[in-house]
Design a protein around this motif. Structure first.
Motif, short mmCIF file in Angstrom:
data_model
loop_
_atom_site.label_atom_id
_atom_site.label_comp_id
_atom_site.label_asym_id
_atom_site.label_seq_id
_atom_site.Cartn_x
_atom_site.Cartn_y
_atom_site.Cartn_z
N GLY A 1 -2.15 3.18 -3.61
CA GLY A 1 -1.98 2.30 -2.40
C GLY A 1 -3.06 1.31 -2.50
O GLY A 1 -2.70 0.21 -2.35
N LEU A 2 -4.08 1.53 -2.51
CA LEU A 2 -5.31 0.59 -2.60
C LEU A 2 -4.98 -0.56 -3.75
O LEU A 2 -5.13 -1.96 -3.18
CB LEU A 2 -6.66 0.86 -2.52
N ALA A 3 -4.68 -0.16 -4.79
CA ALA A 3 -4.60 -1.15 -5.94
C ALA A 3 -3.31 -2.00 -5.51
O ALA A 3 -3.40 -3.28 -5.74
CB ALA A 3 -4.42 -0.28 -7.14
N ALA A 4 -2.45 -1.26 -5.23
CA ALA A 4 -0.99 -2.10 -4.74
C ALA A 4 -1.36 -3.12 -3.54
O ALA A 4 -0.98 -4.44 -3.90
CB ALA A 4 -0.04 -1.49 -4.40
N ALA A 5 -2.18 -2.65 -2.52
CA ALA A 5 -2.54 -3.70 -1.52
C ALA A 5 -3.24 -4.66 -1.80
O ALA A 5 -3.34 -5.87 -1.30
CB ALA A 5 -3.14 -2.56 -0.66
N VAL A 6 -4.42 -4.47 -2.83
CA VAL A 6 -5.26 -5.70 -3.50
C VAL A 6 -4.35 -6.68 -4.02
O VAL A 6 -4.56 -7.98 -3.65
CB VAL A 6 -6.48 -4.85 -4.00
N LEU A 7 -3.67 -6.19 -5.07
CA LEU A 7 -2.89 -7.30 -5.81
C LEU A 7 -1.78 -7.82 -4.79
O LEU A 7 -2.05 -9.04 -4.94
CB LEU A 7 -1.89 -6.40 -6.58
N ALA A 8 -1.44 -7.22 -3.88
CA ALA A 8 -0.29 -8.06 -2.89
C ALA A 8 -1.29 -9.06 -2.09
O ALA A 8 -0.82 -10.23 -1.89
CB ALA A 8 0.19 -7.08 -1.95
N PHE B 1 0.82 -1.20 0.04
CA PHE B 1 0.01 -0.10 -0.27
C PHE B 1 0.69 1.29 -0.10
O PHE B 1 0.65 2.34 -0.73
CB PHE B 1 -0.81 0.11 1.43
N LEU B 2 2.03 1.14 0.87
CA LEU B 2 2.59 2.48 0.84
C LEU B 2 3.55 2.87 -0.39
O LEU B 2 3.68 3.71 -0.98
CB LEU B 2 3.80 2.15 2.02
N LEU B 3 3.92 1.72 -0.91
CA LEU B 3 4.51 1.73 -2.48
C LEU B 3 3.61 2.29 -3.40
O LEU B 3 4.03 3.19 -4.27
CB LEU B 3 5.21 0.59 -2.95
N GLY B 4 2.51 1.75 -3.27
CA GLY B 4 1.67 2.12 -4.32
C GLY B 4 1.30 3.77 -4.23
O GLY B 4 0.98 4.38 -4.97
N TYR B 5 1.04 4.06 -2.90
CA TYR B 5 0.68 5.38 -2.60
C TYR B 5 1.88 6.43 -2.97
O TYR B 5 1.45 7.51 -3.70
CB TYR B 5 0.45 5.55 -1.05
N LEU B 6 3.09 6.02 -2.79
CA LEU B 6 4.15 7.03 -3.11
C LEU B 6 4.29 6.83 -4.84
O LEU B 6 4.64 8.08 -5.21
CB LEU B 6 5.62 6.38 -2.42
#
Length: 208
Positions: A62-69, A26-31
């Motif tokens: 961030g949400l998109a990255a967290a969901v994929l992870a 999430f943090l990586l996607g946010y940044l």
């Protein structure tokens, strides 16, 4: 050892690590979304994007990255916690009607049969054994008898057959398993006795 709701410490630890990985994603996607928004400001729009729009873009990234992870870590093939993992119980064992591959047959346990060669009239078939098929000094099978014989017992069997009007021929055969060479001592002893002492003809037909 179960610690919490039947879960081991290892599974709980793995679950915590995966949760941290989702948070990191999430943090990586946010940044990353924030960086993309800044590049779009400079390269395309030539103006400053409203802070509210940037914040929404960052949250969505961030949400998109967290969901994929989460899908990658907790999807099928997980450790059994929020995912379809393999159980710890013993697997089902196939019975006699199972579909497993049958074990290979151990030919060393089966008795040696004389080669399937049709005898001619007045012929004595002698099969010479070798390897672990020989028990003691019993090298010989006579005709269709599957009981190995010693040399003395072989002599007696051939002599009994030679007592008739027509003297038999001795056909020396070799089994497909543990076959000995033609110059093996058990063979040469038989041939020498049959030819020189008993006066019989000796042949070596091909074993099938």
């Amino acid at each position: 050892m179960p610690l919490f709701f039947g879960l081991s410490a290892e599974k709980i630890t793995m679950f915590a690590v995966k949760c941290l990985a989702v948070g990191g994603a999430f943090l990586l996607g946010y940044l990353f979304a924030g960086g993309v928004a800044a590049l779009l400001d400079r390269g395309l729009f030539r103006r400053r994007t409203p802070p509210g729009v940037k914040k929404v873009a960052k949250l969505l990234g961030g949400l998109a990255a967290a969901v994929l992870a989460a899908l990658a870590l907790f999807g099928s093939g997980g450790d059994g916690l929020l995912g379809g993992g393999a159980g710890d119980g013993p697997g089902k064992v196939d019975g006699p009607t199972g579909t497993g591959t049958p074990a290979a047959k151990d030919d060393s346990k089966t008795p040696v049969r004389p080669p399937d060669v049709r005898p001619s009239e007045g012929e004595v078939r002698v099969t010479v054994l070798g390897g672990d098929d020989v028990k003691g000094s019993r090298f010989y099978l006579v005709d269709d008898d599957a009981t190995p014989k010693t040399f003395e017992e072989l002599q007696a069997a051939i002599t009994a057959r030679a007592g008739g009007e027509k003297r038999p021929e001795v056909a020396v055969l070799f089994p497909s398993r543990n076959a000995v060479a033609q110059d093996h001592p058990a063979v040469t002893r038989l041939v020498r006795w049959a030819r020189e002492r008993a006066g019989l003809k000796v042949t070596f037909p091909a074993a099938k």
